[in-house]
Scaffold this active site. Structure first.
Site, PDB file in Angstrom:
ATOM      1  N   GLY A 147       1.962   2.816  10.652  1.00 31.71           N
ATOM      2  CA  GLY A 147       2.969   3.870  10.492  1.00 31.71           C
ATOM      3  C   GLY A 147       3.641   4.295  11.781  1.00 31.71           C
ATOM      4  O   GLY A 147       4.324   5.311  11.819  1.00 31.71           O
TER       5      GLY A 147
ATOM      6  N   LYS B 282       0.133   4.282  -0.507  1.00 28.57           N
ATOM      7  CA  LYS B 282      -0.522   5.529  -0.057  1.00 28.57           C
ATOM      8  C   LYS B 282      -0.211   6.651  -1.055  1.00 28.57           C
ATOM      9  O   LYS B 282      -0.142   6.390  -2.245  1.00 28.57           O
ATOM     10  CB  LYS B 282      -0.097   5.852   1.380  1.00 28.57           C
ATOM     11  CG  LYS B 282      -0.258   4.619   2.291  1.00 28.57           C
ATOM     12  CD  LYS B 282      -0.116   4.897   3.735  1.00 28.57           C
ATOM     13  CE  LYS B 282      -0.310   3.589   4.509  1.00 28.57           C
ATOM     14  NZ  LYS B 282      -0.359   3.749   5.929  1.00 28.57           N
TER      15      LYS B 282
ATOM     16  N   SER C 188       2.749  -1.607  10.566  1.00 25.24           N
ATOM     17  CA  SER C 188       4.177  -1.691  10.894  1.00 25.24           C
ATOM     18  C   SER C 188       4.774  -3.076  10.633  1.00 25.24           C
ATOM     19  O   SER C 188       5.603  -3.565  11.408  1.00 25.24           O
ATOM     20  CB  SER C 188       4.432  -1.255  12.338  1.00 25.24           C
ATOM     21  OG  SER C 188       4.076   0.107  12.504  1.00 25.24           O
TER      22      SER C 188
ATOM     23  N   GLU D 284      -7.158   5.335   7.252  1.00 21.99           N
ATOM     24  CA  GLU D 284      -6.869   6.740   6.894  1.00 21.99           C
ATOM     25  C   GLU D 284      -8.064   7.366   6.176  1.00 21.99           C
ATOM     26  O   GLU D 284      -8.342   8.551   6.338  1.00 21.99           O
ATOM     27  CB  GLU D 284      -5.581   6.809   6.052  1.00 21.99           C
ATOM     28  CG  GLU D 284      -4.350   6.632   6.937  1.00 21.99           C
ATOM     29  CD  GLU D 284      -3.157   6.002   6.267  1.00 21.99           C
ATOM     30  OE1 GLU D 284      -3.095   5.940   5.022  1.00 21.99           O
ATOM     31  OE2 GLU D 284      -2.256   5.543   7.001  1.00 21.99           O
TER      32      GLU D 284
ATOM     33  N   ASN E  44       0.874  -1.184   0.000  1.00 21.36           N
ATOM     34  CA  ASN E  44       0.000   0.000   0.000  1.00 21.36           C
ATOM     35  C   ASN E  44       0.911   1.234   0.000  1.00 21.36           C
ATOM     36  O   ASN E  44       1.436   1.619   1.037  1.00 21.36           O
ATOM     37  CB  ASN E  44      -0.894  -0.026   1.249  1.00 21.36           C
ATOM     38  CG  ASN E  44      -1.751   1.230   1.350  1.00 21.36           C
ATOM     39  OD1 ASN E  44      -1.825   2.019   0.407  1.00 21.36           O
ATOM     40  ND2 ASN E  44      -2.387   1.414   2.494  1.00 21.36           N
TER      41      ASN E  44
ATOM     42  N   HIS F 193      -9.817   1.753   4.304  1.00 21.76           N
ATOM     43  CA  HIS F 193      -8.577   1.930   5.065  1.00 21.76           C
ATOM     44  C   HIS F 193      -8.825   2.951   6.184  1.00 21.76           C
ATOM     45  O   HIS F 193      -9.583   3.908   5.998  1.00 21.76           O
ATOM     46  CB  HIS F 193      -7.457   2.415   4.138  1.00 21.76           C
ATOM     47  CG  HIS F 193      -6.122   2.382   4.817  1.00 21.76           C
ATOM     48  ND1 HIS F 193      -5.724   3.371   5.684  1.00 21.76           N
ATOM     49  CD2 HIS F 193      -5.119   1.479   4.765  1.00 21.76           C
ATOM     50  CE1 HIS F 193      -4.512   3.072   6.137  1.00 21.76           C
ATOM     51  NE2 HIS F 193      -4.122   1.930   5.599  1.00 21.76           N
TER      52      HIS F 193
ATOM     53  N   GLU G 180      -6.159  -4.175  10.525  1.00 21.24           N
ATOM     54  CA  GLU G 180      -5.138  -3.148  10.713  1.00 21.24           C
ATOM     55  C   GLU G 180      -5.473  -2.300  11.936  1.00 21.24           C
ATOM     56  O   GLU G 180      -6.251  -1.331  11.831  1.00 21.24           O
ATOM     57  CB  GLU G 180      -5.081  -2.227   9.493  1.00 21.24           C
ATOM     58  CG  GLU G 180      -4.652  -2.916   8.220  1.00 21.24           C
ATOM     59  CD  GLU G 180      -3.937  -1.946   7.286  1.00 21.24           C
ATOM     60  OE1 GLU G 180      -2.802  -2.226   6.921  1.00 21.24           O
ATOM     61  OE2 GLU G 180      -4.505  -0.890   6.958  1.00 21.24           O
TER      62      GLU G 180
HETATM   63  P1  PGA Z   1       2.445   0.689   7.652  1.00 21.29           P
HETATM   64  O1  PGA Z   1       1.038   0.908   6.936  1.00 21.29           O
HETATM   65  O2  PGA Z   1       2.991  -0.644   7.192  1.00 21.29           O
HETATM   66  O3  PGA Z   1       3.297   1.841   7.235  1.00 21.29           O
HETATM   67  O4  PGA Z   1       2.180   0.669   9.138  1.00 21.29           O
HETATM   68  C1  PGA Z   1       0.134  -0.149   6.731  1.00 21.29           C
HETATM   69  C2  PGA Z   1      -1.134   0.348   6.112  1.00 21.29           C
HETATM   70  O5  PGA Z   1      -1.602   1.443   6.457  1.00 21.29           O
HETATM   71  O6  PGA Z   1      -1.744  -0.334   5.263  1.00 21.29           O
END
Ligand code: PGA
Length: 253
Positions: free
Chosen positions: A173, A11, A213, A98, A9, A96, A167
């Site tokens: 992140g 982003k 992460s 976000e 992903n 997601h 998630e």
């Molecule tokens: P990350 O993001 O691996 O940077 O924690 C995962 C995601 O948001 O899909």
């Protein structure tokens, strides 16, 4: 058998040249990863570049990070599932955190998007997960179950046509991943809720990923768990080397 998945992903990252460089590096290193399905979800603007550089989805499948629920019409700024299909997408990430938290997407909208993606013959990757406060209040299982119930309501889905990503919001992140035991516990609960909402066949065929992460140093531990079928990888998917190394761990997990 559920084939494990390594889903990148990206982003809102990368331009055209960075994408071409990633794909060159990826193709040079990724041969022989047959035990996992690798999927790349770049921004919309880079889907055509990925399609030009890598014709066959068998080498690297493509997904989008979002889509709208109508096929076409007066929806300024939106992109539909058929448009994504035309660009070679097989998958679409929906819901997601976000998008839920920054863009204010709600469960009803997510439900409509899932229906549109399925209707178009693409496979949605539905993201669910609790916030830190919800986990501290011991509400994580209820929150995720509630998201599943609302997001999946009225869906007509065949076994293998749905992917779910657990998630936890606090793990995205942050460098702090869920423990493999906690991830396994939640993912087993998601599978049993799928059994209740649909049937055993669908629950057993649905790939459920962990995201938040994921890195090279924690992937093996997570993948050793029986219900974890792969990972949705953000930060660590931006470099081809690290994405390939994680995909290899997932393939052998
Ligand atoms: P990350 O993001 O691996 O940077 O924690 C995962 C995601 O948001 O899909």
């Amino acid at each position: 058998m559920r084939k494990p998945m390594a889903v990148a992903n990206w982003k809102m990252n990368k331009n055209g040249e960075e994408t071409r460089q990633f794909l060159r590096d990826y193709m040079a290193q990724a041969s022989g990863i047959t035990g996992a399905e690798a999927v790349i979800c770049p921004p919309f603007t880079l889907l055509a570049t990925v399609q030009q550089e890598i014709g066959s989805p068998a080498a690297l499948a493509r997904g989008a990070q979002n889509c709208f629920w109508e096929d076409k019409g007066a929806y300024t700024g939106e992109i539909s599932a058929p448009m994504l299909k035309e660009l070679g997408c097989s998958y679409v990430i929906i819901g997601h955190s976000e998008r839920r938290l920054i863009m204010g997407e709600n469960d009803e909208q997510i439900n409509r998007k899932l229906k549109a993606v399925l209707q178009c013959g693409l496979v949605p990757i539905l993201c669910v997960g609790e916030t830190l406060q919800q986990r501290e209040n011991k509400a994580a299982l209820t929150v995720v179950k509630n998201q599943l119930d609302k997001n999946l309501q009225g869906l007509h889905v065949q076994p293998g046509q749905l992917v779910i990503a657990y998630e936890p919001v606090w793990a995205i992140g942050t460098g702090v991943n869920a423990s493999s035991d906690d991830a396994q516990e939640m993912i087993a609960c998601i599978r049993s809720r799928l059994r209740e909402l649909f049937n055993d066949e669908l629950a057993s065929a649905t790939r459920i990923l962990y995201g938040g992460s994921v890195r090279e140093d924690n992937a093996a531990d997570l993948m050793a768990k029986p219900d974890i079928d792969g990972a949705l990888i953000g930060g660590a998917s931006l470099e081809a080397d690290s994405f390939v190394r994680i995909a290899r761990i997932i393939a052998h997990g």
